[in-house]
Scaffold this motif. Structure first.
Motif, PDB file in Angstrom:
ATOM      1  N   ASP A 142      -5.240   9.066   2.593  1.00 18.32           N
ATOM      2  CA  ASP A 142      -5.639   7.657   2.648  1.00 18.32           C
ATOM      3  C   ASP A 142      -4.557   6.786   2.029  1.00 18.32           C
ATOM      4  O   ASP A 142      -3.812   7.225   1.145  1.00 18.32           O
ATOM      5  N   VAL A 143      -4.488   5.535   2.489  1.00 16.00           N
ATOM      6  CA  VAL A 143      -3.602   4.580   1.834  1.00 16.00           C
ATOM      7  C   VAL A 143      -4.440   3.701   0.907  1.00 16.00           C
ATOM      8  O   VAL A 143      -5.635   3.487   1.143  1.00 16.00           O
ATOM      9  N   ILE A 144      -3.794   3.199  -0.127  1.00 15.42           N
ATOM     10  CA  ILE A 144      -4.500   2.400  -1.126  1.00 15.42           C
ATOM     11  C   ILE A 144      -3.562   1.321  -1.637  1.00 15.42           C
ATOM     12  O   ILE A 144      -2.357   1.535  -1.747  1.00 15.42           O
ATOM     13  N   GLY A 145      -4.118   0.149  -1.925  1.00 13.94           N
ATOM     14  CA  GLY A 145      -3.318  -0.941  -2.468  1.00 13.94           C
ATOM     15  C   GLY A 145      -2.803  -0.594  -3.852  1.00 13.94           C
ATOM     16  O   GLY A 145      -3.577  -0.204  -4.724  1.00 13.94           O
ATOM     17  N   ASN A 146      -1.495  -0.720  -4.034  1.00 14.26           N
ATOM     18  CA  ASN A 146      -0.887  -0.332  -5.307  1.00 14.26           C
ATOM     19  C   ASN A 146      -0.408  -1.517  -6.126  1.00 14.26           C
ATOM     20  O   ASN A 146      -0.045  -1.351  -7.289  1.00 14.26           O
ATOM     21  N   ALA A 147      -0.349  -2.708  -5.540  1.00  7.02           N
ATOM     22  CA  ALA A 147       0.125  -3.875  -6.275  1.00  7.02           C
ATOM     23  C   ALA A 147      -0.344  -5.132  -5.551  1.00  7.02           C
ATOM     24  O   ALA A 147      -0.775  -5.081  -4.397  1.00  7.02           O
ATOM     25  N   GLU A 152      -8.138  11.947  -8.241  1.00  6.88           N
ATOM     26  CA  GLU A 152      -8.999  12.496  -9.287  1.00  6.88           C
ATOM     27  C   GLU A 152      -9.954  11.440  -9.824  1.00  6.88           C
ATOM     28  O   GLU A 152     -11.055  11.756 -10.269  1.00  6.88           O
ATOM     29  N   GLU A 153      -9.553  10.176  -9.760  1.00  7.53           N
ATOM     30  CA  GLU A 153     -10.361   9.097 -10.323  1.00  7.53           C
ATOM     31  C   GLU A 153     -11.253   8.426  -9.284  1.00  7.53           C
ATOM     32  O   GLU A 153     -12.270   7.826  -9.634  1.00  7.53           O
ATOM     33  N   LEU A 154     -10.881   8.499  -8.002  1.00  4.97           N
ATOM     34  CA  LEU A 154     -11.573   7.737  -6.966  1.00  4.97           C
ATOM     35  C   LEU A 154     -12.224   8.685  -5.965  1.00  4.97           C
ATOM     36  O   LEU A 154     -11.568   9.224  -5.081  1.00  4.97           O
ATOM     37  N   ASP A 155     -13.526   8.876  -6.092  1.00  4.58           N
ATOM     38  CA  ASP A 155     -14.247   9.842  -5.266  1.00  4.58           C
ATOM     39  C   ASP A 155     -14.318   9.427  -3.804  1.00  4.58           C
ATOM     40  O   ASP A 155     -14.456  10.274  -2.918  1.00  4.58           O
ATOM     41  N   VAL A 188       0.853  -1.192   0.000  1.00  7.00           N
ATOM     42  CA  VAL A 188       0.000   0.000   0.000  1.00  7.00           C
ATOM     43  C   VAL A 188       0.885   1.236   0.000  1.00  7.00           C
ATOM     44  O   VAL A 188       2.043   1.194   0.423  1.00  7.00           O
ATOM     45  N   ARG A 189       0.326   2.323  -0.474  1.00 10.92           N
ATOM     46  CA  ARG A 189       0.994   3.624  -0.412  1.00 10.92           C
ATOM     47  C   ARG A 189      -0.064   4.697  -0.203  1.00 10.92           C
ATOM     48  O   ARG A 189      -1.263   4.479  -0.446  1.00 10.92           O
ATOM     49  N   GLU A 190       0.385   5.872   0.223  1.00 12.12           N
ATOM     50  CA  GLU A 190      -0.544   6.995   0.326  1.00 12.12           C
ATOM     51  C   GLU A 190      -1.064   7.325  -1.064  1.00 12.12           C
ATOM     52  O   GLU A 190      -0.315   7.336  -2.039  1.00 12.12           O
ATOM     53  N   ILE A 191      -2.351   7.559  -1.150  1.00 12.56           N
ATOM     54  CA  ILE A 191      -2.986   7.781  -2.442  1.00 12.56           C
ATOM     55  C   ILE A 191      -2.384   8.997  -3.147  1.00 12.56           C
ATOM     56  O   ILE A 191      -2.077  10.011  -2.519  1.00 12.56           O
ATOM     57  N   SER A 192      -2.197   8.869  -4.441  1.00 10.94           N
ATOM     58  CA  SER A 192      -1.594   9.944  -5.229  1.00 10.94           C
ATOM     59  C   SER A 192      -2.657  10.929  -5.702  1.00 10.94           C
ATOM     60  O   SER A 192      -3.859  10.642  -5.672  1.00 10.94           O
ATOM     61  N   ALA A 193      -2.194  12.082  -6.154  1.00 12.06           N
ATOM     62  CA  ALA A 193      -3.116  13.100  -6.673  1.00 12.06           C
ATOM     63  C   ALA A 193      -3.873  12.568  -7.881  1.00 12.06           C
ATOM     64  O   ALA A 193      -5.069  12.841  -8.060  1.00 12.06           O
TER      65      ALA A 193
END
Length: 669
Positions: free
Chosen positions: A282-287, A273-276, A264-269
Motif C-alpha cells: 500500500d502507499v501512504i502519505g508521508n508528508a 506494525e502500527e497500522l492494522d 506518498v511512498r510505499e508503506i514501510s515495515a
C-alpha cells in the motif's frame, strides 16, 4: 434457513433406525467433524477421513490447502449447520449416509454462504468416516482449481487548487520492468544496460527479481519513468525488458508545492506494525497534505475472491467487495500563484504565505528551497537523497510551519496597541536625535538604533522610515503590563486551527518582559518575539476588515470565520492602513520600490537580526515584507528571505514582492 432447520435429533434417530455400529454413532462422528471444521482443527478433520481419501491426499497437503485458502481469504466466524429438507426423507445407500449442510463465513470480500452435502462411509470395522473431496472447501472447487484473492485498488483522492488545477493527481506513467523468463543468456549484460538507462544499480534490479512472488512469466516493475520521459524504445530493445502503463501519484507543480502537498511512498515495515488497516505494498502519505489528509484521500480497497481453473482463467466469483475511492479535496490554493512565488525565491532559503484578506482563504504556502516530491514516487536515487540531505539550506525543512523573529513588520501591532489605549497620538511629534538612543544609565551600554536620522517624528514618519526608537519609546510609555496584555489579543500563545500544525507565536520565552530594554526590543519585533509566517499574515487582516482578525482556511468548502471580532476599532484599522500605504507611496518609504503606478499598495518591510547573543555584532539578518493591494484587495502577501545581510536587507525581498504584485496586476487586466 430458507425452509430448513438444524435437527440433529432427527439425524440421530434415522441413523439408529438403519442399524449403525455401536462403536461411535454417525451423529457423533458428524458433529465432531463439524466442530473440528469450525475450529479449523484440520489435523483432527484429516483423522476422520476415509482411507480411500487419505490415499489421494496427504495430511500435510490437506492441512496446507485449508490453511492457505482460509488465511488467504481472511476467513472468520466459520459456521457449519446440518440441514434436513422436511419435504424429503433422508436416504442411505448401503454403507453410505449423505447429510446436507450449509456454510457461512466472513471474509475480506464480505460474507460467503453456500450449501453442500457431506457423505459418511462405514468401513469394514463398522466405523463411520468422511468421504472428502475438494468440493467440501467450496462446491465449485475441482481438482486443479485454485482459490485466488485479488485486491482491487481504490483510487486515491486528488488534491486540486481553487480552480480545479491538479496539485496531487493520479496520472498515467510508463513503468519499466523485467519478465524473468524472457531474459536470454546474456541476462547479466541486459541488467547492466537497464541499470544504466534507469539510473539504478544492478543490485536493485536483482532484489526486485528475487522477490518471493516473482515467477518466470510475470512482469516485475523496476522503475517508473520521470514525468518528462516518454520514450520507451531504448528499454524495450533489451531482451526480457518490457513496459506497461500504470496510474501513479503525480505532483504537477513539483518542488513549487512540495511542502504543501508532501508525497506518498510505499508503506514501510515499521508503519505496517502500527497500522492494522494497511497491507504490504500500500502507499501512504508521508508528508504534507498527503499525510494530513491520508484518511480522506486513501479510500478503501476492494477484494475479489474467486476460483480459477488450471489455465488461470476465472471460473467463478465467490465474493467481491468493490473499492471505495478516496475523497477529492479542493483547496483554496491558487496553483499559478504558488508556482510564481516559489520561482521568485530562485533557490533562496525563505518562506511565503499569501491569503485572501477578505476571507482568510490561503492562496499559497511556499517553502524554499524544496525537493521534487515526484522523486519519492518514481524512484529516488541514493545520490539525489544524499544531495538533498546534506544541503545546508535544508530543502526538507518546512519553513512556513516554522517561527522567526519578525523584526519591523511587527510594528503594526505596537502602533495598534498605542492607538487603542490612547498612548499613541498620530499627530504627536517625538524629538529624537541621532541614530542611537538609550533611556538612561540603567541600560548600561545597550541602546536602540535606527536607520534615518530625523529629529521630529510622528506616527506617519515612524512607519515611513521604520523608526525603531519611536516605537520603543511608545512601548515604554505604555508599560510592559499593558503592552503584553494588548499584544496577546492578536493571538500570541494561541494555537491556530489549521490542517498543518502551526506552532503558537510568542512574545516572550517565559510570559514576562524582564526589563525595559526587552520591552523596547519587543516593540519593533526583536527581543524574544517569534512568529509563524501564517500568524503574521493574519495579524494584518484587521487593517483590511475594519478591525476584525480572520481565521485562515485551506479547504475550499470551509466557511470564512472571524478569529478576533473588533480586535481594534475601525478608526485604528484605517489609520494603520493609511500609514502602510505611505510606506510604499512616499519616496522616503522603506518599501517605496514596491510602488506600481496606478495601483495603491500598502506594506511594511523589516529586517530581523539573528544574533547568538546581545554582544554579537556579526549576526545574520532575515528580510521581511508584508503587503497588500488596497483598492480591490485580492492578496495579502508575506515574504521572508533568510541571510540578506549583505544582499540589500529587506530591499532584497521587496523586489521579489513587487514582481508578485505585478504578476497579479497582469492577471487581472
Amino acid at each position: 434457513m430458507k425452509g430448513y432447520r438444524t435437527i440433529i435429533l432427527i439425524v440421530m434417530v434415522f441413523l439408529l433406525a438403519v442399524g449403525c455400529s455401536k462403536k461411535e454413532e454417525p451423529s457423533e462422528v458428524l458433529n465432531g467433524y463439524i466442530s473440528n471444521w469450525e475450529n479449523r482443527d484440520f489435523h483432527a478433520m484429516y483423522e476422520q477421513l476415509s482411507e480411500e481419501v487419505k490415499s489421494k491426499i496427504t495430511e500435510e497437503a490437506f492441512i496446507e490447502r485449508y490453511d492457505a485458502i482460509y488465511d488467504g481469504i481472511g476467513a472468520e466466524n466459520l459456521q457449519i449447520t446440518l440441514r434436513v429438507d422436511t419435504e424429503e426423507e433422508l436416504k442411505s445407500e448401503g454403507d453410505l449416509i449423505t447429510i446436507p449442510y450449509s456454510v457461512e463465513m466472513d471474509t475480506t470480500a464480505g460474507s460467503i454462504e453456500y450449501s453442500h452435502r457431506v457423505t459418511l462411509e462405514q468401513d469394514d470395522e463398522g466405523a463411520w468416516l468422511v468421504k472428502w473431496n475438494s468440493s467440501q472447501i467450496f462446491p465449485q472447487l475441482s481438482k486443479g482449481d485454485k482459490v485466488k484473492v485479488k485486491t482491487i485498488e481504490a483510487e486515491r483522492g486528488e488534491l486540486t487548487d481553487k480552480n480545479g488545477t491538479g496539485l496531487a493527481i493520479n496520472e498515467e506513467a510508463n513503468v519499466i520492468g523485467v519478465i524473468p523468463g524472457m531474459l536470454e543468456e546474456d541476462a547479466d549484460q541486459t541488467k547492466e544496460k537497464l541499470a544504466e538507462l534507469l539510473g539504478v544499480s544492478v543490485e536493485e534490479i536483482d532484489k526486485a527479481l528475487d522477490a518471493s512472488w516473482v515467477t518466470p512469466e510475470v512482469f516485475v516493475p523496476i522503475k517508473t519513468l520521470p514525468m518528462e520521459e516518454d520514450d520507451i524504445e531504448a528499454y524495450e530493445e533489451l531482451p526480457g525488458v518490457s513496459s506497461r502503463v500504470e496510474k501513479v501519484r503525480t505532483y504537477p507543480l513539483g518542488a513549487s508545492a512540495a511542502h504543501l502537498t508532501g508525497y506518498v511512498r510505499e508503506i514501510s515495515a515499521e508503519q505496517l506494525e502500527e497500522l492494522d488497516e494497511y497491507t504490504a505494498g500500500d502507499v501512504i502519505g508521508n508528508a504534507g497534505l498527503e499525510k494530513i489528509f491520508e484518511e480522506k484521500l486513501r479510500g478503501e480497497n476492494g477484494t475479489h475472491i474467486y476460483i480459477s481453473n488450471a489455465d488461470g482463467d476465472l471460473k467463478e466469483t465467490l465474493a467481491k467487495k468493490e473499492p471505495v475511492d478516496g475523497e477529492d479535496i479542493q483547496l483554496t490554493i491558487d496553483a499559478a500563484l504558488q508556482q510564481e512565488i516559489y520561482e521568485q525565491f530562485e533557490g533562496d532559503a525563505g518562506t511565503s504565505v499569501a491569503l485572501d484578506p477578505n476571507t482568510g482563504a490561503v492562496l499559497s504556502l511556499v517553502s524554499s528551497p524544496a525537493y521534487n516530491p515526484n522523486a519519492f514516487v518514481r524512484g529516488l536515487s541514493g545520490e539525489q537523497w544524499e544531495k538533498w540531505s546534506e544541503d545546508p539550506d535544508e530543502p526538507f525543512l518546512n519553513r512556513f510551519t516554522s517561527r522567526y523573529a519578525p523584526g519591523s513588520v511587527f510594528k503594526t501591532i505596537t502602533a495598534s496597541i498605542g492607538l487603542e489605549t490612547g498612548v499613541t497620538n498620530p499627530e504627536k511629534v517625538r524629538q529624537i536625535n541621532g541614530l542611537h538612543w538609550t533611556k538612561d544609565d540603567s541600560w548600561g551600554d545597550y541602546y536602540v538604533t535606527r536607520v534615518h536620522d530625523k529629529a521630529n517624528v510622528n506616527l506617519r514618519d515612524a512607519f515611513v522610515h521604520s523608526d525603531n526608537i519611536y516605537f520603543a519609546q511608545e512601548a515604554l510609555e505604555m508599560g510592559k503590563d499593558t503592552f503584553l496584555e494588548e499584544a496577546a489579543g492578536f493571538g500570541f500563545g494561541e494555537e491556530i486551527p489549521f490542517p498543518f500544525v502551526i506552532p503558537a507565536s510568542n512574545l516572550t520565552n517565559n510570559g514576562e518582559i524582564d526589563s525595559e530594554a526587552q520591552l523596547a526590543d519587543t516593540a519593533y519585533g526583536q527581543g524574544q518575539v517569534m512568529m509563524s509566517p501564517l500568524h503574521l499574515a493574519l495579524t494584518y487582516t484587521p487593517y483590511l476588515n475594519e478591525g476584525n482578525m480572520l481565521y485562515p482556511s485551506l479547504v475550499e468548502e470551509d466557511e470564512p470565520e472571524v478569529w478576533k471580532e473588533n480586535l481594534i476599532g475601525k478608526e485604528t484599522a484605517n489609520l494603520v492602513k493609511e500609514n502602510l500605504i505611505q510606506v510604499v507611496e512616499s519616496p522616503e518609504g522603506t518599501a517605496h520600490t514596491t510602488y506600481i503606478p496606478g495601483t495603491v499598495i500598502g506594506g511594511k518591510s523589516g529586517t530581523a537580526e539573528i544574533k547568538q547573543s546581545k554582544e554579537d555584532d556579526n549576526g545574520n539578518e532575515n528580510g521581511w515584507f508584508v503587503g497588500f493591494e488596497e483598492t480591490d484587495p485580492e492578496i495579502l502577501l508575506v515574504m521572508m528571505v533568510e541571510d540578506v545581510k549583505d544582499r540589500g536587507g529587506s530591499g532584497y525581498v521587496i523586489s521579489k514582492a513587487k514582481n508578485i504584485f505585478e504578476y497579479i496586476q497582469q492577471g487581472s487586466n
